[in-house]
Design an enzyme around this catalytic site. Sequence first.
Site, PDB file in Angstrom:
ATOM      1  N   LEU A 195      13.292  38.389  56.516  1.00  0.00           N
ATOM      2  CA  LEU A 195      13.402  39.644  57.127  1.00  0.00           C
ATOM      3  C   LEU A 195      12.279  40.201  57.775  1.00  0.00           C
ATOM      4  O   LEU A 195      12.155  40.676  58.894  1.00  0.00           O
ATOM      5  CB  LEU A 195      14.059  40.769  56.206  1.00  0.00           C
ATOM      6  CG  LEU A 195      15.369  40.521  55.647  1.00  0.00           C
ATOM      7  CD1 LEU A 195      15.826  41.766  54.827  1.00  0.00           C
ATOM      8  CD2 LEU A 195      16.513  40.356  56.905  1.00  0.00           C
ATOM      9  N   GLY A 196      11.040  39.880  57.050  1.00  0.00           N
ATOM     10  CA  GLY A 196       9.792  40.755  57.811  1.00  0.00           C
ATOM     11  C   GLY A 196       8.441  40.020  56.633  1.00  0.00           C
ATOM     12  O   GLY A 196       8.837  39.509  55.768  1.00  0.00           O
ATOM     13  N   GLY A 216       4.503  41.505  55.344  1.00  0.00           N
ATOM     14  CA  GLY A 216       3.460  42.523  55.624  1.00  0.00           C
ATOM     15  C   GLY A 216       2.323  42.152  54.636  1.00  0.00           C
ATOM     16  O   GLY A 216       2.118  41.099  54.563  1.00  0.00           O
ATOM     17  N   GLY A 217       1.576  43.354  54.465  1.00  0.00           N
ATOM     18  CA  GLY A 217       0.276  42.994  53.787  1.00  0.00           C
ATOM     19  C   GLY A 217       0.497  42.698  52.250  1.00  0.00           C
ATOM     20  O   GLY A 217      -0.515  41.771  51.847  1.00  0.00           O
ATOM     21  N   MET A 218       1.469  43.146  51.772  1.00  0.00           N
ATOM     22  CA  MET A 218       1.580  42.988  50.388  1.00  0.00           C
ATOM     23  C   MET A 218       2.667  41.608  50.165  1.00  0.00           C
ATOM     24  O   MET A 218       2.574  40.889  48.894  1.00  0.00           O
ATOM     25  CB  MET A 218       2.303  43.982  49.553  1.00  0.00           C
ATOM     26  CG  MET A 218       1.560  45.277  49.416  1.00  0.00           C
ATOM     27  SD  MET A 218       1.979  46.583  48.596  1.00  0.00           S
ATOM     28  CE  MET A 218       2.253  45.637  46.888  1.00  0.00           C
ATOM     29  N   GLY A 219       3.316  41.307  50.955  1.00  0.00           N
ATOM     30  CA  GLY A 219       4.366  39.767  50.892  1.00  0.00           C
ATOM     31  C   GLY A 219       5.219  39.697  51.885  1.00  0.00           C
ATOM     32  O   GLY A 219       5.214  40.236  52.972  1.00  0.00           O
ATOM     33  N   LYS A 250      11.378  41.452  48.091  1.00  0.00           N
ATOM     34  CA  LYS A 250       9.953  41.372  48.565  1.00  0.00           C
ATOM     35  C   LYS A 250       9.332  40.338  47.573  1.00  0.00           C
ATOM     36  O   LYS A 250       9.203  40.836  46.462  1.00  0.00           O
ATOM     37  CB  LYS A 250       9.179  42.599  48.516  1.00  0.00           C
ATOM     38  CG  LYS A 250       7.823  42.617  48.721  1.00  0.00           C
ATOM     39  CD  LYS A 250       7.125  43.798  49.206  1.00  0.00           C
ATOM     40  CE  LYS A 250       7.194  44.311  50.527  1.00  0.00           C
ATOM     41  NZ  LYS A 250       6.499  45.387  51.219  1.00  0.00           N
ATOM     42  N   ASP A 286       2.549  55.219  52.703  1.00  0.00           N
ATOM     43  CA  ASP A 286       2.675  54.171  53.949  1.00  0.00           C
ATOM     44  C   ASP A 286       4.014  54.470  54.845  1.00  0.00           C
ATOM     45  O   ASP A 286       4.501  53.504  55.110  1.00  0.00           O
ATOM     46  CB  ASP A 286       2.832  52.720  53.227  1.00  0.00           C
ATOM     47  CG  ASP A 286       2.420  51.769  54.433  1.00  0.00           C
ATOM     48  OD1 ASP A 286       1.469  52.268  55.353  1.00  0.00           O
ATOM     49  OD2 ASP A 286       2.485  50.550  54.242  1.00  0.00           O
TER      50      ASP A 286
END
Length: 565
Positions: free
Chosen positions: A12-13, A15-18, A35, A129
């Site tokens: 799905l996407g 980001g910085g964390m996973g 995630k 965030d």
Amino acid sequence: MRVGAYEILTKLGEGGMGVVHLARHEETGERVALKVLRTHVVGDEETRARLEREVRSLRQVRSPWIAEIVDADPYAELPYVATRYVPGPTLYDRIKDDGPVRGEDRFWLARCLAGGVAACHDAGVLHRDVKPSNVVMEGRTPVLIDFGLARVADDPKITLTGWLVGTPGYLAPEILEGTPATPASDVHSWAATTAYALLGRPPFGTGPSMAVLDRVRRGQHDLDGIDGSMRDVLTAALATDPADRPGLEELREWLMEPEVPWSGGDAAAVTKVLPLTMPLTAASVDAGLKPTLVDPDAAGDAVTEVAEVAEVAEVAEVAETDEVPPTAVTVAEAPVEPLVVRRFDPHSTPPPAPPPEPGWSPPSKHANLKRWPGPMHFLILVALAAILAGVVAAYPFLGAALLGVGVWLLRAASLSSDHLTKRREARGRKWYDGPWALIRSPWDLVRAIPGTAALTTLTGVIAAAVGVGFLALGVPLTAVLYAAALTFMSAAWLASQRVRDTVGPVARAASSPSQRWFVAVVGLAIIAAAIAWYVLQAGVSWVPLDDARSSRLPDVLRDVLRRAR
């Protein structure tokens, strides 16, 4: 591929964390947004223990505007956090494809976002965030994702010295100064995200991250294109000083009645420019400030990655130190508590709520309020009802048929709107949505018949009872018909959510701005008065039935009531 008890379906996407995947539980079949956390985010036992404590806190958050956590395992080979899956594009993608939010949807989006942030604060958790890419649009309803997990990424042990975790343009200025996040920080991010949705562009502009962060610190935002009190509200919420920002309770109270002018303070006074204690220039690199260079338009509002220094171009080398730089967010941690359960069960009894974070706001007294017409909307609805009641008083049979058909059409329109919303959630917006809804409208009319029959029967009985009571009191026939018609419409409004959902937006659209509301109220009042004068002059007409016979019905009914007494 499987992670824990979940089968990975699609990505799905990221980001910085996973990395976030659409996944399905192998036993229940439930679909979740899974995630999978990066190894540098949860690289040791201490960080995993901290993540487990955070998940326990975040488990308390429940709201229709939040993608709640349903499962997690910080100790798995691939640590993960599973949240409710919300189908739909992010707010960033929706605005990029469809343009800025307009009309009544502006207040709906702002109100839902504020409700989601308030739900976090009510549980003693900061979101940390809030930004367009962390808002998923479920139809026209925004849902916040990734709430609270940014606190884990703030850990100095997993944040490279000199780096700031967050998205330029949506971080509160006090975080850039090294101050821990507070509820006011979420208010600032809420305002920046809402402004992006209303403008179609970031309120602090685009360009290199250092330039955007400099504008945030100085409070140099651009809200041109947002009119009325909403601009004053966002200006106040984007104040550089957290003490000058309104609280979520105050914001949500105003958003319940956005027609009322904002009275939360002088908007011009809260946008003061703070002096830069550490200018964001090339010299600031040597001081430890080192954001990535990201263009929000080009990068799709991506999260500033926690990456190796060597991976970033055009930035000087920064020596590693044990000291946390002024731009890092630090949070005092309590001693690590003994861990009994290494993976929580979503069906088990929730643990006691942890102590709230410092500075969290109390629960909003407006959390359970529903959207009911305000004074301005109410006058519009009363004027419309007076016009229809006048038609019923002049022509009882034709007027009653008009009310019944009106209820039928309103319910059919609501059914069609619901189907269109669900279709867009599943397939996205298509150019043929309008023609398809028109082709499908006969089926919606058929589907609306059973509910309309039940509703009109119930409200008709109530209206008839009121009319009979007025007849027994000897009230003139025109007044009896007026009272019965107003009772029917009031009962239909109270009994049917679909009627309210269809009529309510029309009344709200006619109420903003105030000039339009004044013209609408005056115009409708003149029409209602003209119809009332006509009824008094011409009397009651029983068309299409014979007037001579039908006009005797009230007298016959009065005789029956008199004998019954």
